[in-house]
Design an enzyme around this catalytic site. Structure first.
Site, PDB file in Angstrom:
ATOM      1  N   SER A 126      81.418  98.963  79.966  1.00  0.00           N
ATOM      2  CA  SER A 126      81.513  97.566  79.134  1.00  0.00           C
ATOM      3  C   SER A 126      82.205  97.275  77.858  1.00  0.00           C
ATOM      4  O   SER A 126      82.452  98.181  77.236  1.00  0.00           O
ATOM      5  CB  SER A 126      80.043  97.056  79.077  1.00  0.00           C
ATOM      6  OG  SER A 126      79.432  98.011  78.215  1.00  0.00           O
ATOM      7  N   GLN A 132      82.422  96.193  74.356  1.00  0.00           N
ATOM      8  CA  GLN A 132      81.164  96.494  73.638  1.00  0.00           C
ATOM      9  C   GLN A 132      81.663  96.474  72.127  1.00  0.00           C
ATOM     10  O   GLN A 132      82.773  96.559  71.721  1.00  0.00           O
ATOM     11  CB  GLN A 132      80.308  97.526  74.094  1.00  0.00           C
ATOM     12  CG  GLN A 132      81.131  98.881  73.810  1.00  0.00           C
ATOM     13  CD  GLN A 132      80.316 100.181  74.588  1.00  0.00           C
ATOM     14  OE1 GLN A 132      79.928 100.684  73.615  1.00  0.00           O
ATOM     15  NE2 GLN A 132      80.205 100.157  75.869  1.00  0.00           N
ATOM     16  N   HIS A 155      79.382  97.733  68.182  1.00  0.00           N
ATOM     17  CA  HIS A 155      77.902  98.283  67.577  1.00  0.00           C
ATOM     18  C   HIS A 155      77.984  97.580  66.228  1.00  0.00           C
ATOM     19  O   HIS A 155      78.750  97.436  65.472  1.00  0.00           O
ATOM     20  CB  HIS A 155      78.357  99.722  67.637  1.00  0.00           C
ATOM     21  CG  HIS A 155      78.595 100.352  68.895  1.00  0.00           C
ATOM     22  ND1 HIS A 155      77.966 100.326  69.923  1.00  0.00           N
ATOM     23  CD2 HIS A 155      79.864 101.075  69.117  1.00  0.00           C
ATOM     24  CE1 HIS A 155      78.781 100.995  71.089  1.00  0.00           C
ATOM     25  NE2 HIS A 155      79.790 101.018  70.258  1.00  0.00           N
ATOM     26  N   LYS A 205      76.387 102.637  64.724  1.00  0.00           N
ATOM     27  CA  LYS A 205      76.914 103.464  65.595  1.00  0.00           C
ATOM     28  C   LYS A 205      78.411 103.666  65.702  1.00  0.00           C
ATOM     29  O   LYS A 205      79.081 103.328  66.450  1.00  0.00           O
ATOM     30  CB  LYS A 205      76.526 103.399  67.123  1.00  0.00           C
ATOM     31  CG  LYS A 205      76.809 104.315  68.333  1.00  0.00           C
ATOM     32  CD  LYS A 205      76.387 103.725  69.596  1.00  0.00           C
ATOM     33  CE  LYS A 205      76.596 104.583  70.692  1.00  0.00           C
ATOM     34  NZ  LYS A 205      77.932 104.315  71.351  1.00  0.00           N
ATOM     35  N   GLU A 259      82.110 105.117  65.932  1.00  0.00           N
ATOM     36  CA  GLU A 259      82.376 106.468  66.835  1.00  0.00           C
ATOM     37  C   GLU A 259      83.750 106.843  66.617  1.00  0.00           C
ATOM     38  O   GLU A 259      84.717 105.762  66.422  1.00  0.00           O
ATOM     39  CB  GLU A 259      82.058 106.084  68.324  1.00  0.00           C
ATOM     40  CG  GLU A 259      82.418 104.804  68.888  1.00  0.00           C
ATOM     41  CD  GLU A 259      82.104 104.339  70.254  1.00  0.00           C
ATOM     42  OE1 GLU A 259      80.824 104.631  70.439  1.00  0.00           O
ATOM     43  OE2 GLU A 259      82.544 103.338  70.993  1.00  0.00           O
ATOM     44  N   HIS A 278      85.504  96.835  71.859  1.00  0.00           N
ATOM     45  CA  HIS A 278      86.237  98.053  72.675  1.00  0.00           C
ATOM     46  C   HIS A 278      85.824  98.223  73.717  1.00  0.00           C
ATOM     47  O   HIS A 278      84.731  97.883  74.135  1.00  0.00           O
ATOM     48  CB  HIS A 278      86.321  99.572  71.813  1.00  0.00           C
ATOM     49  CG  HIS A 278      84.825  99.992  71.428  1.00  0.00           C
ATOM     50  ND1 HIS A 278      84.179  99.554  70.665  1.00  0.00           N
ATOM     51  CD2 HIS A 278      84.048 100.768  72.175  1.00  0.00           C
ATOM     52  CE1 HIS A 278      82.891  99.987  70.447  1.00  0.00           C
ATOM     53  NE2 HIS A 278      82.742 100.911  71.327  1.00  0.00           N
ATOM     54  N   ARG A 334      77.068  93.882  74.374  1.00  0.00           N
ATOM     55  CA  ARG A 334      78.029  93.986  75.359  1.00  0.00           C
ATOM     56  C   ARG A 334      78.616  92.569  75.417  1.00  0.00           C
ATOM     57  O   ARG A 334      78.049  91.455  75.255  1.00  0.00           O
ATOM     58  CB  ARG A 334      77.156  94.435  76.811  1.00  0.00           C
ATOM     59  CG  ARG A 334      76.829  95.858  76.733  1.00  0.00           C
ATOM     60  CD  ARG A 334      76.220  96.235  77.947  1.00  0.00           C
ATOM     61  NE  ARG A 334      75.869  97.524  77.932  1.00  0.00           N
ATOM     62  CZ  ARG A 334      74.708  98.139  77.569  1.00  0.00           C
ATOM     63  NH1 ARG A 334      73.828  97.143  77.198  1.00  0.00           N
ATOM     64  NH2 ARG A 334      74.620  99.489  77.386  1.00  0.00           N
ATOM     65  N   LYS A 368      75.158  94.367  83.185  1.00  0.00           N
ATOM     66  CA  LYS A 368      73.912  94.345  82.121  1.00  0.00           C
ATOM     67  C   LYS A 368      73.843  93.193  81.265  1.00  0.00           C
ATOM     68  O   LYS A 368      74.961  92.181  81.178  1.00  0.00           O
ATOM     69  CB  LYS A 368      74.134  95.559  81.179  1.00  0.00           C
ATOM     70  CG  LYS A 368      73.722  96.846  81.947  1.00  0.00           C
ATOM     71  CD  LYS A 368      73.661  97.986  81.069  1.00  0.00           C
ATOM     72  CE  LYS A 368      73.474  99.261  81.675  1.00  0.00           C
ATOM     73  NZ  LYS A 368      73.952 100.277  80.842  1.00  0.00           N
TER      74      LYS A 368
HETATM   75 ZN    ZN Z   1      81.358 101.946  71.930  1.00  0.00          ZN
END
Ligand code: ZN
Length: 407
Positions: free
Chosen positions: A98, A100, A102, A125, A127, A263, A282, A288
């Site tokens: 998806s 998304q 954060h 989050k 990453e 991303h 999302r 979802k």
């Molecule tokens: Zn991510």
């Protein structure tokens, strides 16, 4: 200490033995590979949704840390308490994840307090993703504004769902702040368009593509659009191709994604390290729930080429490089030792002042500190300050990635 790690089977994962995640899992668990199952992620760490356990005792790693707090570094304990602050993963992506973003730490705390059903923990989050094996494809961050204007002018079906006034505001915008405001308006309008209108606009554009010249198809990235649209028919996220940068990372190249950066990973195998959280907002390419209001209000609407997300690796010694992102939660090192014909003496892995998790991605080695040989797919936990000496065995280079707290 060797760890046994959790495999997550999500619909987008590569199937059976073709999945790097499935192959790696054979090095640290005894579960057989099931050919038709999608092996999406290998989780190395203490996250409650997929905790690693110590192979020799079957004890959860988190329990072990709570009973042996000195396994963690002093600074690590001071900043993060008696747990690892990061989650280390390997991913095998067959079909886009998806789109998304954060939340940042403060926003994550608010979301967790108000919507604990959707947002399962109060942590941010950030990453970092590193391509492994072949190239790794992703969408990441908003494109240069000129690209987005171009697509809105060239693709009538997209302009129609974004709406005339939002498109005009973007085309006319001159200052950076006007552009960001107009982009936000365009993206929010797109996300708030009804599912039926989105689906019919996607269909119209897809039907028009075969009649376009080869040059036009190229400039409108029709191959990428068609690939994604065939996996996610009718999904608003298919239009994400025209808002977000498309990037191909070659093996060993990395990107860091901070809070609120949109991303989506599209295809390939990668290693990912992140703060220990599962908070995802999302935007599309998913059946979802999409929390559209939260998403549109939090996104980082900064535009520009993808270079701003790329990370550099620094050389530590002949065989070791590190990559330190701008967050305290995690950092990575990689060890690349040439085969035994080239180097035939032991190598001391640089000692870390914090606990770390190592994943062996290629080759074989013996070690003075472990009883068994180190081989592909093994996952090791090293406590803070622990030494590890390895001597490469066999014809393959020995490659290891190591995750640890960046404090
Ligand atoms: Zn991510």
């Amino acid at each position: 200490m060797e760890l046994c790690c959790a495999v997550q089977k999500y619909a987008w994962g590569k199937a059976g033995k073709s999945s790097l995640v499935a192959q790696l899992s054979q090095g640290n668990s005894s579960a057989p590979i099931i050919d038709e199952d999608p092996y999406a992620e290998l989780w190395m760490g203490t996250h409650p949704s997929g905790p690693s356990v110590i192979k020799s005792s079957n004890e959860p790693l988190l329990n072990h840390l709570l009973n042996n707090v000195d396994s963690l570094g002093d600074e690590e304990k001071k900043v993060f308490g008696a747990d690892l602050p990061f989650l280390f993963k390997a991913l095998s992506v067959a079909k886009a994840l998806s789109i998304q973003a954060h939340p940042d730490k403060k926003h994550a705390e608010e979301l967790f307090a108000t919507r604990p059903d959707l947002y399962k923990d109060p942590n941010h989050k950030p990453e970092m993703v590193t391509a492994w094996l072949g190239p790794f494809e992703a969408l990441c961050g908003f494109r240069p504004i000129g690209d987005i204007k171009f697509f809105l002018q060239e693709i009538d079906e997209l302009a129609a769902v974004v709406g005339k006034s939002a498109c005009e505001a973007l085309v006319k915008a001159e200052s950076d702040s006007d552009e960001i405001r107009a982009l936000r308006e365009c993206f929010s309008a797109l996300m708030n368009t009804s599912e039926e209108s989105i689906a019919s606009a996607l269909k119209q554009f897809e039907q028009r593509i075969p009649s376009l010249s080869a040059e036009k198809k190229d400039s409108l990235q029709c191959d990428l659009f068609t690939r994604i649209a065939s996996d996610f028919p009718g999904d608003v996220g298919c239009w994400g191709v025209y808002f977000m940068n498309y990037v191909i990372l070659q093996e060993g190249e990395s990107m860091f994604l901070g809070p609120n950066v949109p991303h989506a990973y599209i295809f390939g195998d990668c290693l990912e390290c992140m703060a220990c959280s599962d908070n995802v907002v999302r935007a599309g390419l998913t059946p979802k729930f999409k929390d559209i209001d939260t998403l549109c209000s939090m996104l980082d609407y900064q535009t520009g080429p993808v270079d701003r997300f790329r990370m550099k690796w620094s050389t530590v010694d002949e065989f070791c490089q590190t990559c330190l992102p701008p967050v305290p939660d995690f950092a990575m090192a990689r060890l690349q030792l040439p085969n035994s014909a080239t180097v035939d003496k032991p190598y001391g892995v640089p000692v870390r002042c914090n606990a770390s998790i190592l994943l062996i991605l290629q080759g074989q080695a013996t070690s003075a500190e472990t009883k068994d040989d180190l081989t592909f797919g093994q996952v090791l936990f090293l406590k803070a300050g622990q030494q590890l000496t390895v001597q490469v065995k066999g014809e393959q280079d020995f490659i290891v990635y190591q995750a640890f707290a960046n404090v």
